[in-house]
Write an enzyme that holds these catalytic residues in place. Structure first.
Site, PDB file in Angstrom:
ATOM      1  N   SER A  51      10.004  15.263  51.056  1.00 43.63           N
ATOM      2  CA  SER A  51       9.083  14.936  49.993  1.00 43.63           C
ATOM      3  C   SER A  51       7.869  14.908  50.183  1.00 43.63           C
ATOM      4  O   SER A  51       7.407  14.305  51.483  1.00 43.63           O
ATOM      5  CB  SER A  51       9.760  13.621  49.251  1.00 43.63           C
ATOM      6  OG  SER A  51      10.966  13.495  49.113  1.00 43.63           O
ATOM      7  N   GLN A  76       8.989  13.351  41.630  1.00 39.68           N
ATOM      8  CA  GLN A  76       8.587  13.575  43.003  1.00 39.68           C
ATOM      9  C   GLN A  76       8.584  15.084  43.234  1.00 39.68           C
ATOM     10  O   GLN A  76       9.161  15.885  42.380  1.00 39.68           O
ATOM     11  CB  GLN A  76       9.887  13.147  43.661  1.00 39.68           C
ATOM     12  CG  GLN A  76       9.784  13.309  45.324  1.00 39.68           C
ATOM     13  CD  GLN A  76      11.004  12.847  45.906  1.00 39.68           C
ATOM     14  OE1 GLN A  76      11.901  13.529  46.492  1.00 39.68           O
ATOM     15  NE2 GLN A  76      11.409  11.372  45.876  1.00 39.68           N
ATOM     16  N   ASP A  92      15.025   7.800  45.882  1.00 42.05           N
ATOM     17  CA  ASP A  92      14.922   9.061  46.698  1.00 42.05           C
ATOM     18  C   ASP A  92      16.044   9.656  47.085  1.00 42.05           C
ATOM     19  O   ASP A  92      16.082  10.658  47.623  1.00 42.05           O
ATOM     20  CB  ASP A  92      13.945   8.719  48.059  1.00 42.05           C
ATOM     21  CG  ASP A  92      13.705   9.744  48.774  1.00 42.05           C
ATOM     22  OD1 ASP A  92      13.198  10.873  48.155  1.00 42.05           O
ATOM     23  OD2 ASP A  92      13.940   9.503  49.894  1.00 42.05           O
TER      24      ASP A  92
END
Length: 319
Positions: free
Chosen positions: A260, A310, A236
């Site tokens: 996100s 993502q 991430d």
């Protein structure tokens, strides 16, 4: 989940089998960032299927999303027999986590089959669900066949590239105080394959792609689950860079708030997160206030280890 520039990785708490195993005289300055990461991923079991994770009390708007995903995957893995490695996870980020407030992870044992084990994890903070994750574990099998696409480029070796902190120091003359604190607590060595862009003119010429070499700054032990959860944490940190690169410099005044929305990973081969891995990232589309990013993680031999996707929310600040 948010970019690591917003939420500096930090941790405190128990390591290994619990806080009693750490010498009482150890001070935070004596604990390495890699040890803090292992501590952060070590959850307290408070019931059969319920675990509690620490959330560092940092001056941040929200908890770093990679932390929540990594801890949730630890909780899922703790309810299996350990013989089946994780092969995939799918997650949604529902609310921002509050720094400094513990997060409770509730695990549902969805299925224990002959080949696959499935777990669903709900992360709760102050009575509100902030995150959901479904993880699948697969009994290793002999491959009937194998193939993979090679890396898209012949990337330079990590030793030839500057650490991101050194690159910022070189450009600015010194790290700002907040970034200096982040650098001291950063559990990963991050090296951008392409030099950072510092002006809007440079970004206008850039494709929506980014690649970084990464590895933990110290040993993470030999538990495969720890390495998988640490890589989930790291996944991430830079992925949404690919969305931002054509729009604005990565390190500088920001024109967008971002967060996100969801995150998915597929784990193809065993790996160690304390060894160098290449994270090749691209954004195929950004529209409607959302940007999609895809990542491929390779080892130094060019073997594809992990695939990542993502989507992030992007809103213009002051708009």
């Amino acid at each position: 989940m948010t970019n690591a520039a917003e939420n500096p990785p930090a941790a405190a708490g128990s390591a290994g089998s619990g806080p009693a195993d750490r010498p009482a005289e150890a001070s935070p300055a004596e604990v390495s960032p890699a040890e803090r990461l292992v501590d952060l991923l070590d959850l307290e079991q408070i019931e059969v299927n319920i675990f509690r994770g620490l959330s560092p009390n940092e001056s941040l708007q929200r908890v770093f999303g990679g932390q929540v995903a990594g801890q949730a995957l630890v909780a899922a893995g703790r309810t299996t027999d350990g013989a089946r490695p994780v092969h995939s996870l799918h997650a949604y980020f529902l609310r921002p986590g509050i720094p400094g407030v513990p997060i409770v992870y509730q695990v549902e044992r969805v299925r224990d089959g002959r080949s696959f084990t499935t777990r669903r994890v709900t992360a709760v903070q102050r009575g509100r669900t902030i995150f959901n994750l479904t993880a699948s574990f697969h009994q290793p099998e002999e491959a009937g066949f194998e193939h993979q696409l090679p890396p898209r480029l012949d990337f330079p070796e990590p030793e030839t590239l500057p650490n991101v902190s050194d690159e910022i120091r070189e450009h600015l003359g010194a790290l700002p105080e907040t970034l200096e604190r982040m650098a001291r607590r950063q559990p990963f060595d991050i090296r951008y394959v392409d030099r950072l862009r510092w002006t809007e003119e440079e970004t206008k010429e850039a494709d929506p792609r980014s690649a970084v070499w990464m590895r933990a700054v110290g040993p993470l032990g030999d538990d495969p689950l720890v390495h998988t959860c640490a890589l989930t944490y790291a996944s991430d940190m830079t992925l949404l860079d690919a969305v931002r690169i054509p729009v604005e410099p990565l390190w500088g005044p920001r024109g967008f708030d971002m967060a996100s929305l969801d995150h998915a990973m597929w784990f193809h081969r065993p790996f160690r997160t304390d060894e160098w891995f290449l994270y090749d990232q691209e954004s195929p589309v950004a529209t409607g206030g959302r940007g999609l990013a895809r990542g491929r993680i390779y080892d130094r031999q060019g073997r594809l280890l992990v695939s990542v996707v993502q989507e992030g929310l992007f809103r213009r600040l002051g708009g």
